[in-house]
Design an enzyme around this catalytic site. Structure first.
Site, short mmCIF file in Angstrom:
data_model
loop_
_atom_site.label_atom_id
_atom_site.label_comp_id
_atom_site.label_asym_id
_atom_site.label_seq_id
_atom_site.Cartn_x
_atom_site.Cartn_y
_atom_site.Cartn_z
N ILE A 163 0.87 -1.18 0.00
CA ILE A 163 0.00 0.00 0.00
C ILE A 163 0.90 1.23 0.00
CG2 ILE A 163 -1.73 1.29 1.31
CD1 ILE A 163 -2.75 -1.33 0.03
N HIS B 146 -13.53 4.51 12.10
CA HIS B 146 -14.46 5.64 12.29
C HIS B 146 -13.87 6.87 11.60
CE1 HIS B 146 -12.55 8.19 15.49
NE2 HIS B 146 -12.04 7.05 15.93
N ASP C 12 -6.49 10.29 14.86
CA ASP C 12 -7.73 9.74 15.42
C ASP C 12 -8.94 10.35 14.76
OD1 ASP C 12 -9.41 9.85 18.64
OD2 ASP C 12 -9.64 8.50 16.94
N GLU D 94 -18.32 7.77 16.33
CA GLU D 94 -17.62 6.86 17.24
C GLU D 94 -17.24 7.60 18.52
OE1 GLU D 94 -14.31 7.00 18.31
OE2 GLU D 94 -14.15 5.03 19.23
N ASP E 1 -8.39 1.97 14.33
CA ASP E 1 -8.65 3.23 15.00
C ASP E 1 -7.33 3.69 15.61
OD1 ASP E 1 -11.02 4.31 17.60
OD2 ASP E 1 -9.47 5.40 16.46
N ASP F 246 2.62 3.39 7.39
CA ASP F 246 2.93 2.51 6.25
C ASP F 246 2.79 1.04 6.66
OD1 ASP F 246 5.86 1.88 4.17
OD2 ASP F 246 3.70 1.74 3.73
N ASP G 286 -0.10 -1.55 5.22
CA ASP G 286 0.27 -2.81 4.55
C ASP G 286 -0.32 -4.00 5.29
OD1 ASP G 286 3.59 -1.58 3.67
OD2 ASP G 286 1.69 -1.46 2.59
N1 DTR Z 1 -11.45 5.23 21.75
C1 DTR Z 1 -10.64 5.56 20.57
C2 DTR Z 1 -9.16 5.56 20.90
C3 DTR Z 1 -8.76 4.34 21.65
C4 DTR Z 1 -8.43 4.31 22.97
N2 DTR Z 1 -8.10 3.01 23.30
C5 DTR Z 1 -8.23 2.24 22.22
C6 DTR Z 1 -8.05 0.84 22.05
C7 DTR Z 1 -8.32 0.29 20.80
C8 DTR Z 1 -8.75 1.12 19.76
C9 DTR Z 1 -8.95 2.51 19.92
C10 DTR Z 1 -8.67 3.04 21.17
C11 DTR Z 1 -10.99 6.93 20.09
O1 DTR Z 1 -10.78 7.88 20.83
O2 DTR Z 1 -11.47 7.01 18.95
ZN ZN Z 2 -10.95 9.47 19.64
ZN ZN Z 3 -10.59 6.82 17.34
CA CA Z 4 3.58 0.12 2.22
#
Ligand code: DTR
Ligand code: ZN
Ligand code: ZN
Ligand code: CA
Length: 446
Positions: free
Chosen positions: A51, A132, A144, A178, A207, A309, A313
Site C-alpha cells: 500500500i 471511524h 484519530d 464513534e 482506529d 505505512d 500494509d
Molecule cells: N477510543 C478511541 C481511541 C482508543 C483508545 N483506546 C483504544 C483501544 C483500541 C482502539 C482505539 C482506542 C478513540 O478515541 O477514537
Molecule cells: Zn478518539
Molecule cells: Zn478513534
Molecule cells: Ca507500504
C-alpha cells in the site's frame, strides 16, 4: 505399563533401527502448531500488494484540508464530517464500489455511516474492514482517526486496482459518531437482521494506526485474525503487543457484542510508552504514544509515517488473506494440522492445535475427529479433544493389553455445546514406560 522382556528386546531393536531412520526424517519438537483450515488458499490469493504510503498520506492531507475549511474539525453533526463522507464516497464510487450512506440521529444531529461493497464473492461469507471517520470537535482528527480511515480507504482502492475476486464478499465501512460512544457502528449492527449478521465472518477495526510515538498493538479477540496480524508483523521483524486498553474502546466492540469475530490494530493514544517498549519499538519512553490525542494538534504533523505505512500494509495483508477463504471440501469444512509432534515416553501430555474461524454458531453433534498417531504399543496412549473453552472430550483411554501399533481412526464427538470458532487441540499422553511415537496429523471435519 511395563511390558514382557521378550517383546521389549524385539521392540528395542526395532526402535533402535527406527531411531536411526528417524535421524534422517526430522520430526518436529513437541510443540503446538496451529494450522489454517482445510486446503491452503492459493499463494496468489495471499499476496497483498504494497500500500503506497504516499497515497495514504494524500488522503490525510485531504482530510486536513476538509477540517481546515470547516471550522477545524470533522466531528459528528458538523459540516466537516459530512464533507469527509462525501469525499471518501466519491473515491469509492469512482473505483467501482457499491456505496451506501446510512443515516442515523445522535445528540440531535444527523450522523452518517458510509458502507462500500466490492461486487462479487460469496454473499453468505462477508469480510468487513472499517474505521471511524469522525473526529472530536477540538481538532481535525488526523491520527484519530484519519489514519485508520485512510488506511482502509487505500486498501479498498488497492482491491479495485487489483480487480481482486476473493472467495468471500468484501465490505468496507467508515463509521460516524464513534467519539460519542460507538454510535454509528452500533446503529449499523443493530439494524442488521440476524441472518445478515451471521454472514459476517469477521470485522477488522483500525482506529489510530499512525501515532507519532507508535506502539504496535494487535487486538486479541479472534485467534485467527490476531494470528494473521501477528504473523505479518513477525515477517517484518516488528514485535507486537496485545492491545489492552479495553474491549469497549472502539467500533469492533459493536460487532463483538453480537458474536462476530473481530480483530484490529492500534498504535496507542494517551498512555505513556514504557522504557521496554521504547527499546523494542524506538520512539520516546515516558511520552504518550500520541500527545495530541483528542487535541487541536492532531494534524498531519501528528503522524509516524513508518507506523502508518506498516499498518496500512498490514490491513491489506489481512484483507487479502482472510477473504481468500478456502475451497470448501465436498465433505464439509476440514481443519487439519499435519505437523509432527513427538509424544514423550511415559511423560507429559502434548498438544497439536487447529484454529477454526469464520464459522457461525456451535460445533456439530457429530464432529469428526480424524487422528493419525504413529506409536508402538498404542495401549500406552490417552487421547483427548480439547475444545476452545478448555472442555476435554476423552477419545481414547490407555489399555495395557492393546499391543497393536498406531492409532489411525476417526472419532465422532458430540460438540454441540461448544462454539465452533477458536483453537481446538488434540491432547496426547503416553502413560506407560517404553514405546514412543508422535502425532503425525489430525483434523476436524465440520
Ligand atoms: N477510543 C478511541 C481511541 C482508543 C483508545 N483506546 C483504544 C483501544 C483500541 C482502539 C482505539 C482506542 C478513540 O478515541 O477514537
Ligand atoms: Zn478518539
Ligand atoms: Zn478513534
Ligand atoms: Ca507500504
Amino acid at each position: 505399563m511395563t511390558h514382557s522382556v521378550h517383546r521389549r528386546a524385539v521392540a528395542v531393536t526395532a526402535l533402535a533401527l527406527a531411531g536411526l531412520l528417524a535421524a534422517v526424517v526430522p520430526t518436529a519438537a513437541a510443540t503446538d502448531t496451529a494450522a489454517a483450515p482445510g486446503a491452503a488458499p492459493s499463494p496468489a490469493a495471499l499476496a497483498a500488494p504494497d500500500i503506497p504510503l504516499a497515497n495514504v498520506r494524500a488522503h490525510l492531507t485531504d482530510l486536513q484540508s476538509i477540517a481546515t475549511a470547516n471550522g477545524g474539525n470533522r466531528a459528528h453533526g458538523r459540516a466537516g464530517y459530512k464533507a469527509s463522507v462525501d469525499h471518501v464516497k466519491a473515491k469509492l464510487d469512482a473505483a467501482g464500489f457499491t456505496t451506501t450512506v446510512q443515516q442515523f440521529t445522535s445528540s440531535g444531529a444527523t450522523g452518517y455511516n458510509l458502507i462500500a461493497d466490492w461486487p462479487g464473492g460469496d454473499a453468505n461469507r462477508i469480510l468487513m474492514a472499517g474505521a471511524h471517520l469522525d473526529s472530536v470537535s477540538s481538532g481535525p482528527g488526523i491520527n484519530d482517526n484519519g489514519s485508520g480511515s485512510a488506511g482502509v480507504l487505500e486498501t479498498a482502492l488497492a482491491v479495485s486496482r487489483a480487480q481482486l475476486q476473493p472467495d468471500k464478499h468484501l465490505r468496507f465501512a467508515w463509521w460516524g459518531a464513534e467519539e460519542l460512544g460507538l454510535v454509528g457502528s452500533r446503529y449499523y449492527v443493530n439494524n442488521l437482521a440476524a441472518t445478515d449478521r451471521s454472514k459476517i465472518t469477521g470485522y477488522l477495526n483500525f482506529d489510530m494506526i499512525g501515532s507519532p510515538n507508535p506502539g504496535y498493538f494487535v487486538y486479541d479477540d479472534d485467534p485467527a485474525i490476531e494470528k494473521t496480524f501477528k504473523d505479518y508483523f513477525a515477517g517484518l521483524g516488528v514485535p507486537t503487543e496485545i492491545e489492552t486498553e479495553g474491549d469497549g474502546r472502539s467500533d469492533h466492540a459493536s460487532f463483538k457484542n453480537v458474536g462476530i469475530p473481530v480483530g484490529g490494530l492500534f498504535t496507542g493514544a494517551s498512555r505513556t510508552k514504557s522504557t521496554a517498549q521504547a527499546q523494542k519499538w524506538g520512539g520516546t519512553a515516558g511520552q504518550a504514544f500520541d500527545r495530541c490525542y483528542h487535541s487541536s494538534c492532531d494534524t498531519t504533523s501528528n503522524i509516524s509515517d513508518t507506523a502508518l505505512d506498516r499498518n496500512s500494509d498490514a490491513i491489506a495483508h489481512a484483507v487479502w488473506t482472510l477473504s481468500a477463504g478456502t475451497t470448501v471440501p465436498p465433505d464439509g469444512d476440514v481443519y487439519e494440522n499435519a505437523a509432527d509432534v513427538s509424544v514423550p515416553d511415559n511423560g507429559a501430555a502434548v498438544t497439536s492445535s487447529v484454529t477454526v474461524s469464520g464459522r457461525t454458531g456451535n460445533a456439530p453433534s457429530a464432529l469428526q475427529v480424524g487422528v493419525d498417531i504413529k506409536h508402538t504399543w498404542r495401549g500406552d496412549l490417552v487421547i483427548d479433544l480439547v475444545a476452545p473453552d478448555g472442555t476435554a472430550y476423552r477419545l481414547k483411554n490407555s489399555s495395557g493389553s492393546d499391543s497393536a501399533d498406531n492409532v489411525i481412526t476417526t472419532y465422532t464427538v458430540n460438540a454441540s455445546s461448544e462454539a465452533a470458532n477458536g483453537t481446538w487441540r488434540l491432547r496426547v499422553q503416553d502413560v506407560a514406560a517404553q514405546d514412543t511415537g508422535y502425532i503425525d496429523s489430525w483434523k476436524l471435519t465440520f
